[in-house]
Design a protein around this motif. Structure first.
Motif, PDB file in Angstrom:
ATOM      1  N   ASP A  41     -45.784  52.531 -80.642  1.00 55.70           N
ATOM      2  CA  ASP A  41     -47.170  51.964 -81.348  1.00 55.70           C
ATOM      3  C   ASP A  41     -47.849  53.130 -81.901  1.00 55.70           C
ATOM      4  OD1 ASP A  41     -47.858  53.465 -78.963  1.00 55.70           O
ATOM      5  OD2 ASP A  41     -49.207  52.052 -78.260  1.00 55.70           O
ATOM      6  N   LEU A  42     -47.062  53.934 -82.774  1.00 56.42           N
ATOM      7  CA  LEU A  42     -47.642  54.776 -83.682  1.00 56.42           C
ATOM      8  C   LEU A  42     -47.255  54.325 -85.127  1.00 56.42           C
ATOM      9  CD1 LEU A  42     -46.908  58.166 -82.075  1.00 56.42           C
ATOM     10  CD2 LEU A  42     -49.258  57.096 -82.326  1.00 56.42           C
ATOM     11  N   PRO A  43     -48.209  54.486 -86.149  1.00 57.50           N
ATOM     12  CA  PRO A  43     -47.919  54.019 -87.689  1.00 57.50           C
ATOM     13  C   PRO A  43     -46.799  55.042 -87.981  1.00 57.50           C
ATOM     14  CG  PRO A  43     -50.020  55.160 -87.475  1.00 57.50           C
ATOM     15  CD  PRO A  43     -49.641  55.064 -85.816  1.00 57.50           C
ATOM     16  N   PRO A  44     -45.763  54.511 -89.012  1.00 62.44           N
ATOM     17  CA  PRO A  44     -44.882  55.336 -89.457  1.00 62.44           C
ATOM     18  C   PRO A  44     -45.232  56.894 -90.085  1.00 62.44           C
ATOM     19  CG  PRO A  44     -45.048  53.144 -90.277  1.00 62.44           C
ATOM     20  CD  PRO A  44     -46.359  53.337 -89.670  1.00 62.44           C
ATOM     21  N   GLY A  45     -44.453  57.466 -89.553  1.00 63.33           N
ATOM     22  CA  GLY A  45     -44.778  59.041 -89.876  1.00 63.33           C
ATOM     23  C   GLY A  45     -45.483  59.507 -89.229  1.00 63.33           C
ATOM     24  N   CYS A  46     -46.433  59.003 -88.278  1.00 63.60           N
ATOM     25  CA  CYS A  46     -47.400  59.701 -87.631  1.00 63.60           C
ATOM     26  C   CYS A  46     -46.657  60.319 -86.535  1.00 63.60           C
ATOM     27  CB  CYS A  46     -48.431  58.663 -86.955  1.00 63.60           C
ATOM     28  SG  CYS A  46     -49.500  59.498 -85.533  1.00 63.60           S
ATOM     29  N   ARG A  47     -47.183  61.689 -85.999  1.00 56.21           N
ATOM     30  CA  ARG A  47     -46.448  62.530 -85.323  1.00 56.21           C
ATOM     31  C   ARG A  47     -47.347  62.699 -83.721  1.00 56.21           C
ATOM     32  NH1 ARG A  47     -43.105  67.361 -87.727  1.00 56.21           N
ATOM     33  NH2 ARG A  47     -42.341  67.199 -85.568  1.00 56.21           N
ATOM     34  N   CYS A  48     -48.229  61.931 -83.612  1.00 56.70           N
ATOM     35  CA  CYS A  48     -49.330  61.924 -82.490  1.00 56.70           C
ATOM     36  C   CYS A  48     -48.749  62.041 -81.223  1.00 56.70           C
ATOM     37  CB  CYS A  48     -50.102  60.754 -82.452  1.00 56.70           C
ATOM     38  SG  CYS A  48     -51.621  60.916 -83.504  1.00 56.70           S
ATOM     39  N   ALA A  49     -47.400  61.465 -81.099  1.00 56.46           N
ATOM     40  CA  ALA A  49     -46.516  61.634 -79.749  1.00 56.46           C
ATOM     41  C   ALA A  49     -46.286  63.051 -79.549  1.00 56.46           C
ATOM     42  CB  ALA A  49     -45.378  60.835 -79.659  1.00 56.46           C
ATOM     43  N   GLU A  50     -45.719  63.713 -80.605  1.00 49.70           N
ATOM     44  CA  GLU A  50     -45.216  65.089 -80.484  1.00 49.70           C
ATOM     45  C   GLU A  50     -46.510  65.962 -80.206  1.00 49.70           C
ATOM     46  OE1 GLU A  50     -43.014  63.891 -83.561  1.00 49.70           O
ATOM     47  OE2 GLU A  50     -41.889  65.694 -83.407  1.00 49.70           O
ATOM     48  N   VAL A  51     -47.562  65.627 -80.922  1.00 48.10           N
ATOM     49  CA  VAL A  51     -48.843  66.369 -80.812  1.00 48.10           C
ATOM     50  C   VAL A  51     -49.392  66.446 -79.522  1.00 48.10           C
ATOM     51  CG1 VAL A  51     -51.176  66.804 -81.918  1.00 48.10           C
ATOM     52  CG2 VAL A  51     -49.465  66.207 -83.642  1.00 48.10           C
ATOM     53  N   THR A  52     -49.477  65.094 -79.025  1.00 49.09           N
ATOM     54  CA  THR A  52     -49.889  64.777 -77.515  1.00 49.09           C
ATOM     55  C   THR A  52     -49.217  65.563 -76.790  1.00 49.09           C
ATOM     56  OG1 THR A  52     -50.751  62.801 -78.236  1.00 49.09           O
ATOM     57  CG2 THR A  52     -50.404  63.144 -75.976  1.00 49.09           C
ATOM     58  N   LEU A  53     -47.824  65.877 -76.544  1.00 53.03           N
ATOM     59  CA  LEU A  53     -46.993  66.662 -75.833  1.00 53.03           C
ATOM     60  C   LEU A  53     -46.972  68.192 -76.260  1.00 53.03           C
ATOM     61  CD1 LEU A  53     -44.103  64.003 -75.534  1.00 53.03           C
ATOM     62  CD2 LEU A  53     -45.809  64.376 -73.706  1.00 53.03           C
ATOM     63  N   GLY A  54     -47.666  68.389 -77.055  1.00 54.54           N
ATOM     64  CA  GLY A  54     -47.394  69.990 -77.450  1.00 54.54           C
ATOM     65  C   GLY A  54     -46.532  70.437 -77.936  1.00 54.54           C
ATOM     66  N   LEU A  55     -45.631  69.379 -78.694  1.00 52.99           N
ATOM     67  CA  LEU A  55     -44.307  69.723 -79.238  1.00 52.99           C
ATOM     68  C   LEU A  55     -44.470  69.864 -80.731  1.00 52.99           C
ATOM     69  CD1 LEU A  55     -42.108  66.938 -77.419  1.00 52.99           C
ATOM     70  CD2 LEU A  55     -42.253  69.620 -76.973  1.00 52.99           C
ATOM     71  N   ALA A  56     -45.575  69.500 -81.517  1.00 48.17           N
ATOM     72  CA  ALA A  56     -45.849  69.747 -82.871  1.00 48.17           C
ATOM     73  C   ALA A  56     -47.286  69.815 -83.056  1.00 48.17           C
ATOM     74  CB  ALA A  56     -45.419  68.409 -83.490  1.00 48.17           C
ATOM     75  N   LYS A  57     -47.576  70.652 -84.177  1.00 45.52           N
ATOM     76  CA  LYS A  57     -48.916  70.824 -84.380  1.00 45.52           C
ATOM     77  C   LYS A  57     -49.174  69.849 -85.388  1.00 45.52           C
ATOM     78  CE  LYS A  57     -48.208  75.846 -84.183  1.00 45.52           C
ATOM     79  NZ  LYS A  57     -47.081  76.604 -84.870  1.00 45.52           N
ATOM     80  N   PRO A  58     -50.629  69.746 -85.560  1.00 39.43           N
ATOM     81  CA  PRO A  58     -51.179  68.487 -86.695  1.00 39.43           C
ATOM     82  C   PRO A  58     -50.569  68.836 -88.041  1.00 39.43           C
ATOM     83  CG  PRO A  58     -52.968  69.254 -85.247  1.00 39.43           C
ATOM     84  CD  PRO A  58     -51.565  69.824 -84.538  1.00 39.43           C
ATOM     85  N   THR A  59     -50.444  70.110 -88.289  1.00 35.79           N
ATOM     86  CA  THR A  59     -50.134  70.510 -89.666  1.00 35.79           C
ATOM     87  C   THR A  59     -48.549  70.267 -89.751  1.00 35.79           C
ATOM     88  OG1 THR A  59     -49.984  72.768 -88.911  1.00 35.79           O
ATOM     89  CG2 THR A  59     -51.604  72.209 -90.096  1.00 35.79           C
ATOM     90  N   ASP A  60     -47.551  69.791 -88.858  1.00 39.19           N
ATOM     91  CA  ASP A  60     -46.253  69.627 -88.926  1.00 39.19           C
ATOM     92  C   ASP A  60     -46.173  68.059 -89.624  1.00 39.19           C
ATOM     93  OD1 ASP A  60     -45.419  72.192 -87.921  1.00 39.19           O
ATOM     94  OD2 ASP A  60     -45.466  71.300 -85.837  1.00 39.19           O
ATOM     95  N   CYS A  61     -47.427  67.232 -89.447  1.00 37.74           N
ATOM     96  CA  CYS A  61     -47.383  65.853 -89.834  1.00 37.74           C
ATOM     97  C   CYS A  61     -47.722  65.723 -91.307  1.00 37.74           C
ATOM     98  CB  CYS A  61     -48.448  65.189 -89.163  1.00 37.74           C
ATOM     99  SG  CYS A  61     -48.587  63.417 -89.536  1.00 37.74           S
ATOM    100  N   VAL A 110     -51.393  76.117 -77.039  1.00 38.20           N
ATOM    101  CA  VAL A 110     -50.775  74.661 -77.459  1.00 38.20           C
ATOM    102  C   VAL A 110     -51.770  73.467 -76.820  1.00 38.20           C
ATOM    103  CG1 VAL A 110     -48.912  73.140 -77.108  1.00 38.20           C
ATOM    104  CG2 VAL A 110     -48.335  75.573 -77.053  1.00 38.20           C
ATOM    105  N   ALA A 111     -52.110  72.493 -77.551  1.00 41.97           N
ATOM    106  CA  ALA A 111     -52.883  71.688 -77.158  1.00 41.97           C
ATOM    107  C   ALA A 111     -52.184  70.534 -76.534  1.00 41.97           C
ATOM    108  CB  ALA A 111     -53.618  70.801 -78.355  1.00 41.97           C
ATOM    109  N   GLY A 112     -52.578  69.935 -75.296  1.00 41.24           N
ATOM    110  CA  GLY A 112     -51.807  68.889 -74.793  1.00 41.24           C
ATOM    111  C   GLY A 112     -52.663  67.633 -74.801  1.00 41.24           C
TER     112      GLY A 112
END
Ligand code: SF4
Length: 381
Positions: free
Chosen positions: A327-347, A66-68
């Protein structure tokens, strides 16, 4: 040097380590059942190694890499990009690392306002990409123009900013937007978030950061959280050895800190760099993009260096918890990607409206951003 690099990319050695990883993973499967053994990497370059060399595809089905939050550009709050854009459009020269040049601020796509320093430059702003703070100091001296350096980064780049300020190398016409962040506090934050879900069972600690902080910075991870932790280098065999050691400890019921990257990292780290940071900066609660404020996770210039602080010099308020907004644009899941809760492909934007050439969210900008790495090399394994 080439011989060393080749050694850490040797196929038969990698195969041998992978076979051992599979044997240990089987033992853990017997203990944990279907629960994945989550191992988090805390450095964008580790994520690059894992993805570029296809290491996920070599893992047993019950081991999840998992990426952090290992990319300092990704977590730079939009507020500071907005400040840099405003200053550039006001005629002040802004120096930035190339990684942050396309980083979106808070303006929405199609709003007509520049979203990034790249767009601000196209709109007439004075912006120069530099390789280091030394270049910014040199350029500010040469031009004599009122200038600002957008100082982003973890413990790896903070010493250069700190030295330029504390040794008063920077000329009086150069100030700094100080967005340096510290990695151990965000690691604690990540553990707390994951505690309520499937826990992280192993940590690959960041190699570059550890050259400055020393391996000792991570001893709290096994001691307080009981998580096996390995400081690792960036070649594929470094990462495989780290995974093997983590699994070995899990099977043995141990939780220790191991330094695999002894060719670059010592226990104490770079004490001169640590002194430079301490001399120049104090540790403060600080905002992380999409996540909000994390206690004691940022650096701020001490009062005696206030003249180098661009925000204070231009009367711009510091970002506070009250002023911070998501401060993320609508629909962007970077917060979860950053925390390892989502993968980029989930976005839903991944490789649709968000690509390395035209990033929509912050994790797609830097070469160390998880979304950018996955977009270039495919990360799914
Ligand atoms: Fe954000 Fe783009 Fe990544 Fe989606 S693909 S999480 S929009 S950076």
């Amino acid at each position: 040097l080439r011989r060393i690099v080749e050694l850490y990319r040797t196929n038969p050695i990698a195969k041998d380590i992978v076979a051992k990883i599979h044997r240990l993973a089987e033992k853990l499967r017997a203990r944990l059942g279907d629960e994945p053994v989550k191992i988090m990497d805390f450095c964008g370059t580790h994520e690059w190694t894992i993805t570029h060399f296809g290491l996920r595809s070599l893992m047993p089905s019950n081991v999840e890499l998992v990426a952090g939050p290992g990319c300092p550009v990704c977590i730079t709050p939009a507020y500071y990009i907005d400040v840099a854009i405003k200053l550039a459009l006001d005629g002040i020269t802004v120096y930035t690392y190339g990684d942050a040049y396309k980083l979106p601020g808070s303006a929405h796509r199609g709003s007509g306002k520049p979203r990034s320093l790249a767009e601000a430059r196209a709109a007439g702003g004075s912006i120069e990409v530099v390789y280091s703070v030394v270049d910014a100091v040199k350029r500010a001296r040469e031009t004599g123009k009122e200038s600002v350096f957008l100082a982003v980064g973890f413990e790896t780049t903070a010493p250069a900013t700190a030295s330029a300020v504390a040794r008063r190398m920077a000329p009086r016409n150069l100030t700094f937007i100080n967005v340096h962040r510290l990695t151990p506090p965000i690691m604690r934050h990540v553990f707390e978030v994951h505690k309520k879900r499937i826990p992280i069972r192993g940590v690959i600690a960041p190699g570059h950061v550890s050259t400055i902080t020393g391996a000792k910075a991570w001893k709290f991870v096994p001691e307080e959280y009981g998580i096996p932790t390995v400081v690792a280098g960036f070649e594929p065999i470094d990462v495989l050895l780290a995974i093997l050691e983590i699994l070995r400890q899990l099977v043995a019921g141990e939780a220790k800190l191991v330094n695999e990257y002894t060719r670059a990292v010592t226990w104490e780290g770079n004490t001169a760099a640590q002194r430079a940071i301490n001399e120049c900066c104090e540790v403060v609660d600080a905002a992380w993009r999409g996540l909000g404020f994390v206690p004691k996770s940022g650096l701020a210039f001490r009062d005696k260096y206030a003249e180098y602080d661009a925000l204070r010099q231009y009367g711009i308020p510091e970002l506070t918890p009250e002023r911070f907004s998501y401060d993320l644009p609508p629909g962007c899941r970077c917060a979860e990607v950053t925390l390892g809760l989502a993968k980029p492909t989930d976005c839903p934007h991944f490789l649709r409206g968000c690509t390395p050439a035209n990033p929509y969210g912050p994790c797609m900008v830097s070469s160390e951003g998880t979304c950018a790495v996955w977009a270039r090399y495919g990360g799914g394994g």
